[in-house]
Design a protein around this motif. Structure first.
Motif, PDB file in Angstrom:
ATOM      1  N   SER A  14      33.808  34.637  39.050  1.00  0.00           N
ATOM      2  CA  SER A  14      33.206  35.708  39.854  1.00  0.00           C
ATOM      3  C   SER A  14      33.951  37.023  39.657  1.00  0.00           C
ATOM      4  O   SER A  14      33.346  38.100  39.749  1.00  0.00           O
ATOM      5  N   ASN A  15      35.241  36.957  39.335  1.00  0.00           N
ATOM      6  CA  ASN A  15      35.975  38.179  39.027  1.00  0.00           C
ATOM      7  C   ASN A  15      35.517  38.762  37.689  1.00  0.00           C
ATOM      8  O   ASN A  15      35.324  39.976  37.552  1.00  0.00           O
ATOM      9  N   VAL A  16      35.321  37.902  36.693  1.00  0.00           N
ATOM     10  CA  VAL A  16      34.772  38.343  35.405  1.00  0.00           C
ATOM     11  C   VAL A  16      33.395  38.976  35.612  1.00  0.00           C
ATOM     12  O   VAL A  16      33.074  40.024  35.035  1.00  0.00           O
ATOM     13  N   ARG A  17      32.579  38.358  36.446  1.00  0.00           N
ATOM     14  CA  ARG A  17      31.253  38.907  36.746  1.00  0.00           C
ATOM     15  C   ARG A  17      31.372  40.305  37.347  1.00  0.00           C
ATOM     16  O   ARG A  17      30.618  41.220  36.992  1.00  0.00           O
ATOM     17  N   ARG A  18      32.324  40.475  38.258  1.00  0.00           N
ATOM     18  CA  ARG A  18      32.538  41.792  38.862  1.00  0.00           C
ATOM     19  C   ARG A  18      32.848  42.847  37.803  1.00  0.00           C
ATOM     20  O   ARG A  18      32.278  43.941  37.808  1.00  0.00           O
ATOM     21  N   PHE A  19      33.728  42.529  36.878  1.00  0.00           N
ATOM     22  CA  PHE A  19      34.059  43.476  35.819  1.00  0.00           C
ATOM     23  C   PHE A  19      32.825  43.819  34.991  1.00  0.00           C
ATOM     24  O   PHE A  19      32.530  44.991  34.736  1.00  0.00           O
ATOM     25  N   LEU A  20      32.093  42.797  34.551  1.00  0.00           N
ATOM     26  CA  LEU A  20      30.949  43.028  33.667  1.00  0.00           C
ATOM     27  C   LEU A  20      29.854  43.812  34.370  1.00  0.00           C
ATOM     28  O   LEU A  20      29.237  44.711  33.777  1.00  0.00           O
ATOM     29  N   GLU A  21      29.594  43.507  35.629  1.00  0.00           N
ATOM     30  CA  GLU A  21      28.564  44.242  36.355  1.00  0.00           C
ATOM     31  C   GLU A  21      28.989  45.672  36.663  1.00  0.00           C
ATOM     32  O   GLU A  21      28.136  46.527  36.905  1.00  0.00           O
ATOM     33  N   ASP A  22      30.296  45.929  36.626  1.00  0.00           N
ATOM     34  CA  ASP A  22      30.797  47.302  36.772  1.00  0.00           C
ATOM     35  C   ASP A  22      30.859  48.034  35.443  1.00  0.00           C
ATOM     36  O   ASP A  22      31.370  49.162  35.367  1.00  0.00           O
ATOM     37  N   GLY A  23      30.377  47.390  34.372  1.00  0.00           N
ATOM     38  CA  GLY A  23      30.344  48.031  33.069  1.00  0.00           C
ATOM     39  C   GLY A  23      31.642  47.980  32.300  1.00  0.00           C
ATOM     40  O   GLY A  23      31.859  48.783  31.386  1.00  0.00           O
ATOM     41  N   GLN A  24      32.522  47.019  32.642  1.00  0.00           N
ATOM     42  CA  GLN A  24      33.802  46.895  31.961  1.00  0.00           C
ATOM     43  C   GLN A  24      33.984  45.474  31.431  1.00  0.00           C
ATOM     44  O   GLN A  24      33.452  44.516  31.997  1.00  0.00           O
ATOM     45  N   LEU A  25      34.761  45.352  30.358  1.00  0.00           N
ATOM     46  CA  LEU A  25      35.218  44.037  29.929  1.00  0.00           C
ATOM     47  C   LEU A  25      36.434  43.644  30.763  1.00  0.00           C
ATOM     48  O   LEU A  25      37.282  44.495  31.055  1.00  0.00           O
ATOM     49  N   PRO A  26      36.543  42.384  31.157  1.00  0.00           N
ATOM     50  CA  PRO A  26      37.703  41.982  31.959  1.00  0.00           C
ATOM     51  C   PRO A  26      38.963  41.950  31.114  1.00  0.00           C
ATOM     52  O   PRO A  26      38.901  41.728  29.898  1.00  0.00           O
ATOM     53  N   PRO A  27      40.128  42.163  31.714  1.00  0.00           N
ATOM     54  CA  PRO A  27      41.372  41.943  30.978  1.00  0.00           C
ATOM     55  C   PRO A  27      41.428  40.490  30.499  1.00  0.00           C
ATOM     56  O   PRO A  27      40.945  39.584  31.185  1.00  0.00           O
ATOM     57  N   ALA A  28      42.013  40.265  29.342  1.00  0.00           N
ATOM     58  CA  ALA A  28      42.060  38.909  28.793  1.00  0.00           C
ATOM     59  C   ALA A  28      42.708  37.932  29.762  1.00  0.00           C
ATOM     60  O   ALA A  28      42.244  36.789  29.909  1.00  0.00           O
ATOM     61  N   ASP A  29      43.745  38.364  30.469  1.00  0.00           N
ATOM     62  CA  ASP A  29      44.450  37.450  31.367  1.00  0.00           C
ATOM     63  C   ASP A  29      43.683  37.174  32.653  1.00  0.00           C
ATOM     64  O   ASP A  29      44.075  36.294  33.430  1.00  0.00           O
ATOM     65  N   ALA A  30      42.595  37.920  32.903  1.00  0.00           N
ATOM     66  CA  ALA A  30      41.738  37.619  34.054  1.00  0.00           C
ATOM     67  C   ALA A  30      40.793  36.471  33.752  1.00  0.00           C
ATOM     68  O   ALA A  30      40.136  35.949  34.661  1.00  0.00           O
ATOM     69  N   VAL A  31      40.712  36.062  32.489  1.00  0.00           N
ATOM     70  CA  VAL A  31      39.763  35.027  32.059  1.00  0.00           C
ATOM     71  C   VAL A  31      40.495  33.693  31.963  1.00  0.00           C
ATOM     72  O   VAL A  31      41.226  33.429  31.003  1.00  0.00           O
ATOM     73  N   ARG A  32      40.332  32.865  32.980  1.00  0.00           N
ATOM     74  CA  ARG A  32      40.874  31.501  32.960  1.00  0.00           C
ATOM     75  C   ARG A  32      39.694  30.570  32.687  1.00  0.00           C
ATOM     76  O   ARG A  32      38.829  30.361  33.549  1.00  0.00           O
ATOM     77  N   ILE A  33      39.686  30.009  31.501  1.00  0.00           N
ATOM     78  CA  ILE A  33      38.489  29.310  31.028  1.00  0.00           C
ATOM     79  C   ILE A  33      38.161  28.111  31.902  1.00  0.00           C
ATOM     80  O   ILE A  33      36.981  27.840  32.173  1.00  0.00           O
ATOM     81  N   GLU A  34      39.162  27.375  32.369  1.00  0.00           N
ATOM     82  CA  GLU A  34      38.861  26.210  33.208  1.00  0.00           C
ATOM     83  C   GLU A  34      38.175  26.619  34.498  1.00  0.00           C
ATOM     84  O   GLU A  34      37.297  25.893  35.011  1.00  0.00           O
ATOM     85  N   GLU A  35      38.517  27.788  35.059  1.00  0.00           N
ATOM     86  CA  GLU A  35      37.866  28.243  36.285  1.00  0.00           C
ATOM     87  C   GLU A  35      36.441  28.694  36.017  1.00  0.00           C
ATOM     88  O   GLU A  35      35.568  28.558  36.885  1.00  0.00           O
ATOM     89  N   MET A  36      36.191  29.238  34.840  1.00  0.00           N
ATOM     90  CA  MET A  36      34.819  29.596  34.484  1.00  0.00           C
ATOM     91  C   MET A  36      33.963  28.340  34.352  1.00  0.00           C
ATOM     92  O   MET A  36      32.844  28.271  34.867  1.00  0.00           O
ATOM     93  N   ILE A  37      34.491  27.327  33.681  1.00  0.00           N
ATOM     94  CA  ILE A  37      33.749  26.067  33.538  1.00  0.00           C
ATOM     95  C   ILE A  37      33.511  25.435  34.898  1.00  0.00           C
ATOM     96  O   ILE A  37      32.401  24.974  35.211  1.00  0.00           O
ATOM     97  N   ASN A  38      34.535  25.410  35.740  1.00  0.00           N
ATOM     98  CA  ASN A  38      34.433  24.716  37.021  1.00  0.00           C
ATOM     99  C   ASN A  38      33.707  25.518  38.097  1.00  0.00           C
ATOM    100  O   ASN A  38      33.503  25.024  39.209  1.00  0.00           O
TER     101      ASN A  38
END
Length: 521
Positions: free
Chosen positions: A76-100
């Motif tokens: 949901s944090n990644v979604r916030r960045f993308l909907e605000d027109g930005q790419l998220p910082p790489a360290d904001a992307v925890r792949i297991e949390e995206m899957i889960n």
């Protein structure tokens, strides 16, 4: 827009005299601080560094050991960045949390078991040489009538940093959704903290009192989170329900700046509290100064979970639709250890879970803290595995001088790997063990389950956002094709929601999407 007036006297009269006395001790939080506009504030968000898991040779290390992770905040944090027109910082992307973030159709556990475990193996969509292994866990679901009495303490950050509309106002509306389901057997208390901490509401099941107390909150002052944590746990302990749900729900942007404020100090404070039987959930809010690493650590060490609330819809998902998974723990300190068969596997890579890795001997150490599973939770882990002979590019260690190489055993030669899980009942000190072998039937990707293919698409999405070298040959079109073919029933539309995010990310990274494409093998 932030509000900059004092709370009217009538609102104070709605609180009990005892509460009003405590409120007077808090002082500054009743006065709103003038918060800078969202686009004017300097960005001080912080994320813990993630070093992506790389391949390991089975000859060097045949074991993989980690704690499960049921947090969903990263998606949901990644979604916030993308909907605000930005790419998220790489360290904001925890792949297991995206899957889960997504639920999967894993089977319900058998009677007497807190969770089920399912495994599946298929072709890896981004690596022709590899196989993809999915380990899926499903927590026991509970009917509303089966949910034990709840003793909930809302610990709310009302410091000046919480003044913007996506923080305290959204927090108030979000918790009101949870309050709507409060039963007479449940209780809710409210503790707030700014420069000081105070009890706004003693434990009650009166919904009107709870909502009135929530509505009366204003932002102002610095952030003494440690003092608030102490006060909330003390209140939860006084109202403790034996055999019930005892939980502190911390809602904050994580920006603790006075009192106990360092991550080390906060970690020790939470670790000292978790053995009380009171668990901690963390709800993150806001932009600009979000301290993601602090909030994730608090939930991890407090035997709880961490969700990021970017909208009222997300609040409904976390606090209403998935209230059992969020609030009812059915197993704690859940660890996974996988042993790979060197006859079948030359190298392996765990996708995600970088900050959940454990030493191999910690698997059998019941004093080692690990993750929790809530009622109805699904947890997914993915391994990318290479057959012997395909691991040539994986760096190895020099031959050992004093050790003799071990010959590969023929025992269990049809098995790809052996999975072990340890867990404790919520109030137990000793763990229980589950084990299972995993074979590879040679399944092609296009005949694999929707769950495996969709989880693979989410993993690829995360890898692309992190600019992982493991996803360099994959386009957003291919990821969208894989996800579109694995949506399944998707009754709530969450999986389709990821398709929209793929489009936003593709545009920001110069890969605009048009016609669908597939990568089924």
């Amino acid at each position: 827009m932030t509000r900059s007036r004092r709370l009217p006297l009538i609102a104070l009269l709605l609180l009990t005299p005892a509460c009003a006395k405590r409120v007077s001790d808090v002082g500054a939080y009743w006065t709103a601080a003038a918060a800078p506009a969202r686009d004017e504030a300097p960005n001080t968000e912080s994320y813990a560094h993630i070093a992506e898991n790389e391949f390991k040779r089975v000859a060097d290390d045949p074991l993989s050991t980690f704690s499960i992770d049921v947090d969903t905040a990263s998606y949901s944090n990644v979604r916030r960045f993308l909907e605000d027109g930005q790419l998220p910082p790489a360290d904001a992307v925890r792949i297991e949390e995206m899957i889960n973030y997504f639920t999967y159709a894993y089977p319900e556990p058998q009677a007497g078991q807190p969770f089920s475990v399912r495994t599946e193996v298929a072709a890896c969509p981004w690596n022709d040489r590899a196989r993809l292994v999915q380990i899926g866990i499903k927590g026991k679901s509970l009917a509303p009538t089966e949910i034990p009495p709840r003793n909930l303490v809302f610990l709310l950050d009302v410091s000046g940093s919480m003044g913007s509309p996506d923080k305290l106002p959204l927090l108030q509306r979000s918790l009101a959704l949870l309050v709507a389901d409060i039963r007479p057997v449940d209780s809710v208390a409210i503790v707030v903290y700014a420069g000081a901490a105070g009890v706004v509401l003693e434990p009650t099941s009166d919904r009107d009192k709870i909502v009135t107390a929530l509505d009366g909150l204003y932002a102002g002052g610095s952030t003494n989170g440690g003092q608030g944590i102490e006060a909330a746990y003390a209140l939860a302990q006084r109202a403790f329900r034996k055999g019930g749900i005892n939980r502190v729900i911390l809602a904050t942007d994580g920006d603790f700046n006075v009192g106990v404020s360092s991550e080390g100090e906060l970690q020790r404070l939470i670790e000292a509290k978790r053995d009380s039987g009171i668990f901690l959930s963390v709800l993150g809010f806001g932009t600009g100064n979000t301290k993601d690493s602090t909030m994730e650590m608090l939930a991890d060490k407090g035997n709880g979970n961490y969700a990021y609330i970017d909208s009222l819809q997300e609040a409904r998902k976390v606090l209403v639709e998935q209230a059992g998974a969020t609030l009812v723990t059915i197993a704690k300190d859940v660890k996974i250890q996988v042993e790979f068969n060197p006859i079948k596997v030359g190298a392996y890579r765990l996708i995600g879970y970088e900050n959940r890795m454990l030493a191999h001997n910690e698997f059998n150490d019941d004093s080692k803290d690990a993750g929790e599973i809530g009622a109805g939770h699904t947890v997914t882990a993915l391994y990318e595995v290479l057959p012997p002979g395909a691991e040539g590019a994986v760096p190895d260690v020099d031959p050992l001088r004093y050790q003799q190489p071990k010959a590969a055993s023929a025992t269990g030669s049809d098995e790809l790997m052996h999975v072990k899980l340890r867990y404790k009942q919520p109030e137990a000190a000793d763990s229980q063990l589950l084990t299972m072998p995993v074979a590879d039937p040679g399944t092609a990707l296009d005949t694999a389950s929707d769950d495996l293919r969709f989880a693979a698409a989410v993993a690829l999405f995360g890898m692309k956002l992190r600019n992982s070298e493991h996803a360099r040959g994959v386009s957003y079109k291919q990821i969208r094709g894989l996800a579109e073919g694995a949506l399944g029933p998707d009754l709530k539309g969450y999986r389709r929601g990821m398709l929209a995010l793929l489009g936003l990310a593709a545009g920001k990274q110069g890969e605009p999407l048009d016609a669908p494409a597939t990568i089924a093998r």
